[in-house]
Enzyme design. Structure first.
Site, PDB file in Angstrom:
ATOM      1  N   THR A 198       0.704   6.110  10.166  1.00 19.30           N
ATOM      2  CA  THR A 198       0.551   6.764  11.461  1.00 19.30           C
ATOM      3  C   THR A 198       0.831   5.795  12.596  1.00 19.30           C
ATOM      4  O   THR A 198       0.639   4.581  12.456  1.00 19.30           O
ATOM      5  CB  THR A 198      -0.884   7.305  11.606  1.00 19.30           C
ATOM      6  OG1 THR A 198      -1.118   7.725  12.963  1.00 19.30           O
ATOM      7  CG2 THR A 198      -1.913   6.242  11.279  1.00 19.30           C
ATOM      8  N   ASP A 199       1.255   6.340  13.741  1.00 21.72           N
ATOM      9  CA  ASP A 199       1.463   5.493  14.913  1.00 21.72           C
ATOM     10  C   ASP A 199       0.145   4.959  15.469  1.00 21.72           C
ATOM     11  O   ASP A 199       0.137   4.025  16.283  1.00 21.72           O
ATOM     12  CB  ASP A 199       2.233   6.252  15.994  1.00 21.72           C
ATOM     13  CG  ASP A 199       1.507   7.479  16.537  1.00 21.72           C
ATOM     14  OD1 ASP A 199       0.472   7.883  15.964  1.00 21.72           O
ATOM     15  OD2 ASP A 199       1.993   8.061  17.532  1.00 21.72           O
ATOM     16  N   GLU A 200      -0.983   5.511  15.016  1.00 25.88           N
ATOM     17  CA  GLU A 200      -2.271   5.070  15.534  1.00 25.88           C
ATOM     18  C   GLU A 200      -2.624   3.642  15.123  1.00 25.88           C
ATOM     19  O   GLU A 200      -3.523   3.031  15.698  1.00 25.88           O
ATOM     20  CB  GLU A 200      -3.378   6.038  15.105  1.00 25.88           C
ATOM     21  CG  GLU A 200      -3.213   7.418  15.709  1.00 25.88           C
ATOM     22  CD  GLU A 200      -4.428   8.309  15.518  1.00 25.88           C
ATOM     23  OE1 GLU A 200      -5.568   7.788  15.593  1.00 25.88           O
ATOM     24  OE2 GLU A 200      -4.242   9.512  15.284  1.00 25.88           O
ATOM     25  N   TYR A 240     -10.602   5.330  11.403  1.00 21.38           N
ATOM     26  CA  TYR A 240      -9.456   5.966  10.737  1.00 21.38           C
ATOM     27  C   TYR A 240      -8.210   5.093  10.840  1.00 21.38           C
ATOM     28  O   TYR A 240      -7.560   4.789   9.834  1.00 21.38           O
ATOM     29  CB  TYR A 240      -9.173   7.343  11.351  1.00 21.38           C
ATOM     30  CG  TYR A 240      -7.771   7.824  11.075  1.00 21.38           C
ATOM     31  CD1 TYR A 240      -7.337   8.080   9.771  1.00 21.38           C
ATOM     32  CD2 TYR A 240      -6.846   7.987  12.118  1.00 21.38           C
ATOM     33  CE1 TYR A 240      -6.033   8.490   9.514  1.00 21.38           C
ATOM     34  CE2 TYR A 240      -5.547   8.400  11.864  1.00 21.38           C
ATOM     35  CZ  TYR A 240      -5.150   8.644  10.565  1.00 21.38           C
ATOM     36  OH  TYR A 240      -3.860   9.032  10.309  1.00 21.38           O
ATOM     37  N   LYS A 285      -5.979   3.014   7.911  1.00 16.77           N
ATOM     38  CA  LYS A 285      -4.553   3.190   7.666  1.00 16.77           C
ATOM     39  C   LYS A 285      -3.793   1.873   7.845  1.00 16.77           C
ATOM     40  O   LYS A 285      -2.861   1.576   7.081  1.00 16.77           O
ATOM     41  CB  LYS A 285      -3.981   4.260   8.593  1.00 16.77           C
ATOM     42  CG  LYS A 285      -4.495   5.667   8.326  1.00 16.77           C
ATOM     43  CD  LYS A 285      -4.141   6.164   6.928  1.00 16.77           C
ATOM     44  CE  LYS A 285      -2.675   6.473   6.765  1.00 16.77           C
ATOM     45  NZ  LYS A 285      -2.373   7.044   5.424  1.00 16.77           N
TER      46      LYS A 285
END
Length: 336
Positions: free
Chosen positions: A124-126, A149, A153
């Site tokens: 994810t870009d997060e 979260y 990741k």
């Protein structure tokens, strides 16, 4: 060609499997999913009888389950399986690290032992955290996750890369912006707000709604993932962007306008702890190397998405378990 798709009963995973069946009907697809609250076999009811598709219930964090599903061997492994809801990670982070990190490590070990041809980690870009304008994060940008979260990741990404460097496992990592489209579980903002608006209920927007996200229609993302799986270079990371950055408030008003509902349904609630202000990724690498580009703009994609949910209200009611409703009640009541 034999491919294992973990988390294939979830939102993006089910859309990816549907694309595989369309593009590669001769591939044997194994969908390995724990069927948590966010995964449902109903998401793939239209292809469950396909001759080259099979579903196996199991947990990537359970070594026996993983060893069992790997018994026949696979050419490709695509790991969608993950806990993904940021709000939940603030209240129960342990399950995120068990699934997203330990589960990934168990898959990697089995992939090495079974000689998998390519292991694709869906990230994810997060993991980049909040990006201050005018910057955009490319694949070499420092990881700076803000939530449990995102941290889980980012940890998994580093773990996957270490198996490439240490053990020579052929891997590729993808980092995609926010997805939207059919079959997305209704705790996510777009389907959540669609159902709230359809019921003339207030739409709870965090803070002042100025947080900016990049959005991509799920079918565009799945086409990018398939291109990376087939053509992406081993050991590489690929950002995937929809080139559509808007604020949460703009998105909310767009949903209301499509449904012909008044802006007065917007209500601002207490902001989420550690809420990133702006996600912004540079996806020029996949465009340059693989010739991929997003095709669906936010106006058309949002219209298609809203129409799908309006026509599939029974699906929503069936997947919204009592566990989800209880979480929602607790989570939003303390922010009013």
């Amino acid at each position: 060609m034999r491919i294992l798709v973990t988390g294939g009963a979830g939102f993006i995973g089910s859309n990816f499997i549907r694309l595989l069946v369309k593009e590669h009907p001769d591939w044997h697809i194994t969908n390995f999913d724990k069927l948590t609250y966010a995964g449902s076999q109903r998401n793939l009811a239209d292809i469950e009888s396909h001759i080259n598709y099979e579903f196996v219930k199991g947990d990537i964090a359970d070594q026996e389950d993983v060893e069992s599903v790997f018994a026949g061997g696979f050419d490709y492994v695509v790991n969608f399986a993950a806990e993904t809801h940021v709000d939940r990670s603030l209240y129960d982070p342990q399950i995120f690290f068990k699934t997203n990190v330990l589960g990934t490590q168990i898959l990697l070990e089995r992939a090495i032992k079974m000689g998998v041809g390519k292991f694709m980690q869906i990230s994810t870009d997060e993991v980049y955290g909040s990006i201050k304008p005018p910057d955009y994060a490319d694949e070499s940008y420092p990881l700076n996750p803000s939530s449990p979260y995102a941290a889980s990741k980012a940890s998994a990404d580093l773990l996957v890369n270490s198996y490439y460097k240490t053990h020579g496992l052929p891997i590729v990592i993808t980092r995609t912006c926010n997805n939207y489209g059919a079959y997305q579980f209704p705790e996510k903002i777009i389907p959540f707000f669609i159902f709230k608006a359809l019921n003339d209920e207030r739409l709870p927007v965090y803070g002042d709604g100025s947080n900016i996200r990049d959005w991509i229609f799920v079918e565009d993302n799945c086409k990018a993932l398939l291109a990376i799986l087939r053509q992406g270079n081993t050991g590489e990371i690929y950002n995937i962007s929809g080139d559509m950055m808007i604020s949460n408030l703009e998105l909310t008003k767009a949903i209301l306008a499509n449904l012909d509902k008044p802006d007065e349904l917007v209500t601002f609630v207490k902001d989420r702890p550690g809420h990133d202000l702006r996600y912004a990724i540079n996806a020029s690498k996949i465009k340059r190397e693989l010739g991929w580009n997003p095709r669906v703009n936010i106006e058309d994609g949002l219209a298609k998405t809203i129409e799908w949910y309006k026509n599939n209200l029974d699906w929503c009611r069936s997947v919204c378990s009592s566990e989800y409703r209880e979480f929602y009640d607790i989570h939003y009541k303390d922010r009013q």
